[in-house]
Design a protein around this motif. Structure first.
Motif, PDB file in Angstrom:
ATOM      1  N   ALA A   1      25.225 -91.714  62.053  1.00  0.00           N
ATOM      2  CA  ALA A   1      26.074 -92.046  63.193  1.00  0.00           C
ATOM      3  C   ALA A   1      25.716 -91.150  64.379  1.00  0.00           C
ATOM      4  O   ALA A   1      25.217 -90.035  64.205  1.00  0.00           O
ATOM      5  CB  ALA A   1      27.540 -91.876  62.824  1.00  0.00           C
ATOM      6  N   VAL A   2      25.991 -91.624  65.561  1.00  0.00           N
ATOM      7  CA  VAL A   2      25.668 -90.892  66.785  1.00  0.00           C
ATOM      8  C   VAL A   2      26.933 -90.214  67.312  1.00  0.00           C
ATOM      9  O   VAL A   2      28.000 -90.834  67.373  1.00  0.00           O
ATOM     10  CB  VAL A   2      25.091 -91.843  67.849  1.00  0.00           C
ATOM     11  N   THR A   3      26.817 -88.945  67.672  1.00  0.00           N
ATOM     12  CA  THR A   3      27.952 -88.230  68.255  1.00  0.00           C
ATOM     13  C   THR A   3      28.123 -88.645  69.715  1.00  0.00           C
ATOM     14  O   THR A   3      27.156 -88.972  70.402  1.00  0.00           O
ATOM     15  CB  THR A   3      27.738 -86.706  68.201  1.00  0.00           C
ATOM     16  N   ASP A   4      29.354 -88.616  70.166  1.00  0.00           N
ATOM     17  CA  ASP A   4      29.655 -88.967  71.561  1.00  0.00           C
ATOM     18  C   ASP A   4      30.814 -88.087  72.016  1.00  0.00           C
ATOM     19  O   ASP A   4      31.978 -88.466  71.922  1.00  0.00           O
ATOM     20  CB  ASP A   4      30.001 -90.451  71.670  1.00  0.00           C
ATOM     21  N   ARG A   5      30.506 -86.890  72.513  1.00  0.00           N
ATOM     22  CA  ARG A   5      31.511 -85.913  72.883  1.00  0.00           C
ATOM     23  C   ARG A   5      31.652 -85.869  74.406  1.00  0.00           C
ATOM     24  O   ARG A   5      30.653 -85.738  75.133  1.00  0.00           O
ATOM     25  CB  ARG A   5      31.142 -84.525  72.347  1.00  0.00           C
ATOM     26  N   SER A   6      32.918 -85.988  74.874  1.00  0.00           N
ATOM     27  CA  SER A   6      33.166 -85.959  76.312  1.00  0.00           C
ATOM     28  C   SER A   6      34.511 -85.306  76.587  1.00  0.00           C
ATOM     29  O   SER A   6      35.362 -85.183  75.701  1.00  0.00           O
ATOM     30  CB  SER A   6      33.141 -87.385  76.885  1.00  0.00           C
ATOM     31  N   SER A   7      34.687 -84.883  77.827  1.00  0.00           N
ATOM     32  CA  SER A   7      35.943 -84.291  78.261  1.00  0.00           C
ATOM     33  C   SER A   7      36.153 -84.667  79.720  1.00  0.00           C
ATOM     34  O   SER A   7      35.240 -84.517  80.543  1.00  0.00           O
ATOM     35  CB  SER A   7      35.902 -82.763  78.102  1.00  0.00           C
ATOM     36  N   ASP A   8      37.351 -85.174  80.011  1.00  0.00           N
ATOM     37  CA  ASP A   8      37.683 -85.620  81.362  1.00  0.00           C
ATOM     38  C   ASP A   8      36.681 -86.671  81.846  1.00  0.00           C
ATOM     39  O   ASP A   8      36.291 -86.697  83.020  1.00  0.00           O
ATOM     40  CB  ASP A   8      37.704 -84.420  82.318  1.00  0.00           C
ATOM     41  N   GLY A   9      36.223 -87.505  80.906  1.00  0.00           N
ATOM     42  CA  GLY A   9      35.305 -88.577  81.258  1.00  0.00           C
ATOM     43  C   GLY A   9      33.870 -88.137  81.453  1.00  0.00           C
ATOM     44  O   GLY A   9      33.006 -88.947  81.816  1.00  0.00           O
ATOM     45  N   LYS A  10      33.568 -86.846  81.216  1.00  0.00           N
ATOM     46  CA  LYS A  10      32.211 -86.331  81.407  1.00  0.00           C
ATOM     47  C   LYS A  10      31.611 -85.960  80.056  1.00  0.00           C
ATOM     48  O   LYS A  10      32.281 -85.342  79.224  1.00  0.00           O
ATOM     49  CB  LYS A  10      32.235 -85.097  82.312  1.00  0.00           C
ATOM     50  N   PRO A  11      30.351 -86.321  79.817  1.00  0.00           N
ATOM     51  CA  PRO A  11      29.708 -85.979  78.543  1.00  0.00           C
ATOM     52  C   PRO A  11      29.535 -84.468  78.388  1.00  0.00           C
ATOM     53  O   PRO A  11      29.189 -83.775  79.344  1.00  0.00           O
ATOM     54  CB  PRO A  11      28.352 -86.688  78.619  1.00  0.00           C
TER      55      PRO A  11
END
Length: 349
Positions: A257-267
Motif C-alpha cells: 500500500a502507498v502512504t499518503d500523509r498530509s496536514s492542513d491539506g499539504k503533503p
C-alpha cells in the motif's frame, strides 16, 4: 456483589504476569502479579466477579498461548498491536502496573488495534511449520554469505555464483586457502550449510503434509509463477480470507500500500510504500511475478504486466500493479471458494 462488566489486561513476561482490572466508569480497581503458568492465569481470571469480562493482551511471544488458554474464561479477548500504543512502551515512568492501567483505559475506550490470531490450533501449527521452513531458508542464505565473505577475506575473491557451495567443487576452493585453520573454519561453515539444507527439506515436507487439509492451495498452484512454496506462505500467513473485506487492506498487510500523509491539506512527505506489514507476502508476490515472466509460454500474469507497463510507461509501477493483482486473485478466489480462471487477470488494476 458482581459487576456488570470489567476490563482486564495482562502484561506478560516469561516468569511473571501482571494483570489489571477497570470498571465501566473508568476506575482502576486492582492489579495482581503472579507466576506465568496456565493454572495461575485461569485462577486470576476466574476470581473476577463480573458478568462480562473483556480481556486484552499485547502481541508478543506469549500472546497466542495466553489467548488460547483464557479464551473460554472471558466473553471477549483482544490481542493488541503494541506498535499502536507507543506511549506505553516509551513512557518515561514505565512500570508493569502502570502499563496494565493504561492498557485498561485504552481497552475501555476501544482504542486498541487488534492483531489477528487463529482460533483453530491446526491453523497455528501449519503457520509454525511454514515459518520454520522460512527460518531455515534464511539461515541457509546467511551461511552462504559467510562462506563467501570468509573466502574473500583470505585472498580468494573469485567466488561469484553458486559453484562455491557445490560439494563436488568444495575441495577445489578450499585448496586456494593457505591457512589450515581457516580451511577448518570453512569446513565447519559447510557443515552448517548442509544441516540447514537438510532441516529446510524436512520442514518443507512437514508443511506440505499439513497443507493437505486446505483445498484452496490446489487453486493457488494454478496461478502462473506462484508455485508450492508461494502457495504455502500465502495460505499460512493469511490464515482466512475473511480477515480482509477489501483488497486495499490486503495490500497494506502485504507492504504494497502507498502512504499518503498530509496536514492542513499539504503533503508531509513523498508518497512511498508503507513499511508496516508482512515482508514475506510482499516477497512471495515478487518471486511469483519473476517466475511467471521467466516462463517460455505466454501467460496471464505476463499479459497483465505488459498491459500495465503500456499504460503507465513505468516498470516499477507495472511491477507493483502486477504484484497486487496476484495477491488479489489469490485472495478473491479463496474468499469466494471459486476455481481459478486465467480470466481473473483481465480485470482492472
Amino acid at each position: 456483589m458482581s459487576m456488570k462488566q470489567v476490563y482486564l489486561t495482562i502484561d506478560a513476561h516469561a516468569r511473571n504476569c501482571v494483570m489489571g482490572s477497570m470498571n465501566t466508569r473508568g476506575e482502576f480497581l486492582k492489579s495482581w502479579r503472579f507466576k506465568t503458568c496456565e493454572k495461575e492465569l485461569i485462577k486470576h481470571v476466574e476470581v473476577i466477579n463480573a458478568r462480562k469480562k473483556i480481556l486484552a493482551v499485547e502481541e508478543g511471544p506469549l500472546a497466542f498461548w495466553i489467548a488460547q488458554t483464557l479464551r473460554p474464561y472471558v466473553n471477549e479477548l483482544v490481542v493488541s498491536d503494541p506498535r499502536e500504543t507507543p506511549l506505553i512502551s516509551r513512557n518515561a515512568m514505565k512500570r508493569d502496573k502502570l502499563d496494565v492501567r493504561n492498557l485498561c483505559r485504552l481497552l475501555r475506550l476501544g482504542e486498541l488495534k487488534k492483531v489477528y490470531h487463529p482460533e483453530e490450533d491446526h491453523r497455528a501449527i501449519f503457520k509454525a511449520a511454514v515459518q520454520q521452513y522460512i527460518n531455515f531458508r534464511n539461515q541457509e542464505t546467511a551461511i552462504k554469505l559467510k562462506i563467501k565473505a570468509k573466502y574473500r577475506s583470505w585472498g580468494v575473491p573469485d567466488v561469484e555464483g553458486t559453484c562455491v557451495y557445490n560439494p563436488e567443487k568444495k575441495d577445489e576452493y578450499l585448496k586456494k586457502v593457505r591457512s589450515l585453520v581457516i580451511r577448518n573454519q570453512l569446513e565447519r561453515l559447510y557443515s552448517l550449510l548442509n544441516t540447514a539444507l537438510e532441516m529446510q527439506t524436512l520442514s518443507l515436507k512437514e508443511a506440505k503434509k499439513l497443507s493437505r487439509r486446505y483445498p484452496e492451495i490446489k487453486e493457488f498452484l494454478k496461478v502462473p509463477g506462484v508455485g508450492i512454496i508461494g502457495s504455502l506462505i500465502f495460505d499460512a500467513y493469511i490464515q482466512t480470507p475473511h480477515r480482509f473485506p477489501r483488497k486495499q487492506q490486503l495490500w497494506r498487510y502485504c507492504k504494497l500500500a502507498v502512504t499518503d500523509r498530509s496536514s492542513d491539506g499539504k503533503p508531509l512527505a513523498y508518497k512511498r510504500l508503507d513499511k508496516a506489514g508482512n515482508s514475506e507476502l510482499k516477497a512471495m508476490s515478487y518471486r511469483a511475478l519473476l517466475a511467471a515472466m521467466r516462463k517460455r509460454s505466454d501467460n496471464e500474469v505476463r499479459q497483465f504486466y505488459e498491459a500495465s507497463l503500456k499504460r503507465t510507461h513505468n516498470h516499477t509501477r507495472a511491477r507493483l500493479n502486477t504484484q497486487r493483482k496476484i495477491l488479489s486473485v489469490l485472495h478473491g478466489g479463496w474468499r469466494r471458494k471459486e476455481a481459478y480462471r486465467p480470466e481473473l487477470f483481465l480485470g482492472s488494476e
